[in-house]
Motif scaffolding. Sequence first.
Motif, PDB file in Angstrom:
ATOM      1  N   GLY A   5      55.333  83.761   8.643  1.00  0.00           N
ATOM      2  CA  GLY A   5      54.344  82.689   8.811  1.00  0.00           C
ATOM      3  C   GLY A   5      53.057  83.139   9.477  1.00  0.00           C
ATOM      4  O   GLY A   5      52.165  82.327   9.744  1.00  0.00           O
ATOM      5  N   GLY A   6      52.936  84.449   9.772  1.00  0.00           N
ATOM      6  CA  GLY A   6      51.752  84.968  10.467  1.00  0.00           C
ATOM      7  C   GLY A   6      50.491  84.952   9.600  1.00  0.00           C
ATOM      8  O   GLY A   6      50.526  84.583   8.421  1.00  0.00           O
ATOM      9  N   ILE A   7      49.389  85.386  10.214  1.00  0.00           N
ATOM     10  CA  ILE A   7      48.084  85.404   9.522  1.00  0.00           C
ATOM     11  C   ILE A   7      48.027  86.613   8.586  1.00  0.00           C
ATOM     12  O   ILE A   7      48.297  87.748   8.990  1.00  0.00           O
ATOM     13  CB  ILE A   7      46.935  85.485  10.545  1.00  0.00           C
ATOM     14  CG1 ILE A   7      46.865  84.192  11.362  1.00  0.00           C
ATOM     15  CG2 ILE A   7      45.600  85.760   9.860  1.00  0.00           C
ATOM     16  CD1 ILE A   7      45.805  84.212  12.467  1.00  0.00           C
ATOM     17  N   LEU A   8      47.673  86.356   7.328  1.00  0.00           N
ATOM     18  CA  LEU A   8      47.472  87.443   6.367  1.00  0.00           C
ATOM     19  C   LEU A   8      46.001  87.813   6.323  1.00  0.00           C
ATOM     20  O   LEU A   8      45.127  86.956   6.436  1.00  0.00           O
ATOM     21  CB  LEU A   8      47.901  87.018   4.961  1.00  0.00           C
ATOM     22  CG  LEU A   8      49.386  86.768   4.702  1.00  0.00           C
ATOM     23  CD1 LEU A   8      49.608  86.497   3.213  1.00  0.00           C
ATOM     24  CD2 LEU A   8      50.243  87.932   5.175  1.00  0.00           C
ATOM     25  N   LYS A   9      45.742  89.118   6.133  1.00  0.00           N
ATOM     26  CA  LYS A   9      44.357  89.589   5.986  1.00  0.00           C
ATOM     27  C   LYS A   9      44.361  90.777   5.028  1.00  0.00           C
ATOM     28  O   LYS A   9      45.283  91.601   5.076  1.00  0.00           O
ATOM     29  CB  LYS A   9      43.810  90.019   7.359  1.00  0.00           C
ATOM     30  CG  LYS A   9      42.351  90.427   7.339  1.00  0.00           C
ATOM     31  CD  LYS A   9      41.861  90.808   8.739  1.00  0.00           C
ATOM     32  CE  LYS A   9      40.402  91.240   8.681  1.00  0.00           C
ATOM     33  NZ  LYS A   9      40.185  92.389   7.793  1.00  0.00           N
TER      34      LYS A   9
ATOM     35  N   ALA B  60      45.144  77.303   0.424  1.00  0.00           N
ATOM     36  CA  ALA B  60      43.793  77.744   0.794  1.00  0.00           C
ATOM     37  C   ALA B  60      43.841  78.928   1.761  1.00  0.00           C
ATOM     38  O   ALA B  60      43.008  79.833   1.696  1.00  0.00           O
ATOM     39  CB  ALA B  60      43.019  76.582   1.407  1.00  0.00           C
ATOM     40  N   VAL B  61      44.827  78.903   2.695  1.00  0.00           N
ATOM     41  CA  VAL B  61      44.987  79.999   3.657  1.00  0.00           C
ATOM     42  C   VAL B  61      46.464  80.409   3.624  1.00  0.00           C
ATOM     43  O   VAL B  61      47.269  79.917   4.408  1.00  0.00           O
ATOM     44  CB  VAL B  61      44.577  79.559   5.086  1.00  0.00           C
ATOM     45  CG1 VAL B  61      44.613  80.750   6.039  1.00  0.00           C
ATOM     46  CG2 VAL B  61      43.196  78.931   5.086  1.00  0.00           C
ATOM     47  N   PRO B  62      46.831  81.299   2.725  1.00  0.00           N
ATOM     48  CA  PRO B  62      48.256  81.607   2.562  1.00  0.00           C
ATOM     49  C   PRO B  62      48.832  82.321   3.782  1.00  0.00           C
ATOM     50  O   PRO B  62      48.269  83.328   4.216  1.00  0.00           O
ATOM     51  CB  PRO B  62      48.289  82.523   1.324  1.00  0.00           C
ATOM     52  CG  PRO B  62      46.908  83.041   1.172  1.00  0.00           C
ATOM     53  CD  PRO B  62      45.977  82.053   1.793  1.00  0.00           C
ATOM     54  N   PRO B  63      49.945  81.799   4.348  1.00  0.00           N
ATOM     55  CA  PRO B  63      50.582  82.500   5.481  1.00  0.00           C
ATOM     56  C   PRO B  63      51.549  83.579   4.995  1.00  0.00           C
ATOM     57  O   PRO B  63      51.907  83.617   3.818  1.00  0.00           O
ATOM     58  CB  PRO B  63      51.367  81.369   6.179  1.00  0.00           C
ATOM     59  CG  PRO B  63      51.691  80.402   5.077  1.00  0.00           C
ATOM     60  CD  PRO B  63      50.591  80.511   4.041  1.00  0.00           C
TER      61      PRO B  63
END
Length: 260
Positions: A161-165, A153-156
């Motif tokens: 392992g950080g936040i993707l945007k 649902a929220v792929p790192p």
Amino acid sequence: MPPTDAARLAALVRAAGAGGTVVFTGAGVSTESGIPDFRSPGGFWTRYAPIGYRDFMADATMREESWRRGLHTYGAIVAAAPNPAHRAIAAWWRGGLVAGVVTQNIDGLHQRAGLPDAAVVELHGSAHRVQCLACGALYDRPSVQARILNGEAVPPCLVCGGILKATTISFGQPLPPDAVATAEGLLRRARLCLIVGSSLVVYPAAGLPRLTLAAGGSLAIVNATETHLDGLAALVSREPAGQVLDAAARALAATSDERI
Ligand code: NAD
């Protein structure tokens, strides 16, 4: 009979000469490709409230919602094709009339119409690229969409392992400084800034066409609704962008053929 908007636009582009025109585009240049704009009835914000940068960073449920919307909105972008307005702008660039395009759009349709990446300044980033906000690793969007469809649902980030945007700029997020600097240089040097399909209400982007005026150049505006710069423009056309740019490109091509 008074000259048509297309004839007046063709005359302005011709008068600006080689490399004299910079085109500044917004969501309205892509509505005829089937991508809704932000503010018109039926547009994006009438269906979704925006997710600001702070909320995206602070709250995993916001990130999940953002990726879920992306399945829908990015699907619409991938399904869209350049329209006659994108094609006219690309033809003017190939013909040496347009020095570059400064766009608020994230859809990549100027490039798909034939402009190289180097000729397009994407002030608000691109929906086609995803970046890790911690280590900077870049991903193409379809690979991230595939991970979401596979249940992440929220792929790192796969590296750290950080936040993707997505590289699109959210409300509250600064614009990329190098893109702004390139856009400013182009607009200061332009003899004509042709604004196509922008309400000119999203700052700081909306302030950039004034640089052309301040440097002694002119503005032409092709936009379905009023903008705050209408009173300062040499031409204001309310006709659909695809129609007026296509007719102007044909008029310009006809006069260059006559000269050959
Ligand atoms: P906006 O929605 O505020 O304004 C679009 C303008 O285009 C409106 O004034 C509308 O009247 C006009 N318009 C719509 N269709 C037109 C047509 N066929 N011919 C002529 N005019 C037409 O969009 P904006 O000024 O770009 O600013 C809002 C933000 O929207 C930008 O930050 C942009 O990143 C984002 N956005 C981009 C896309 C995209 O990439 N295609 C789509 C939606 C929103």
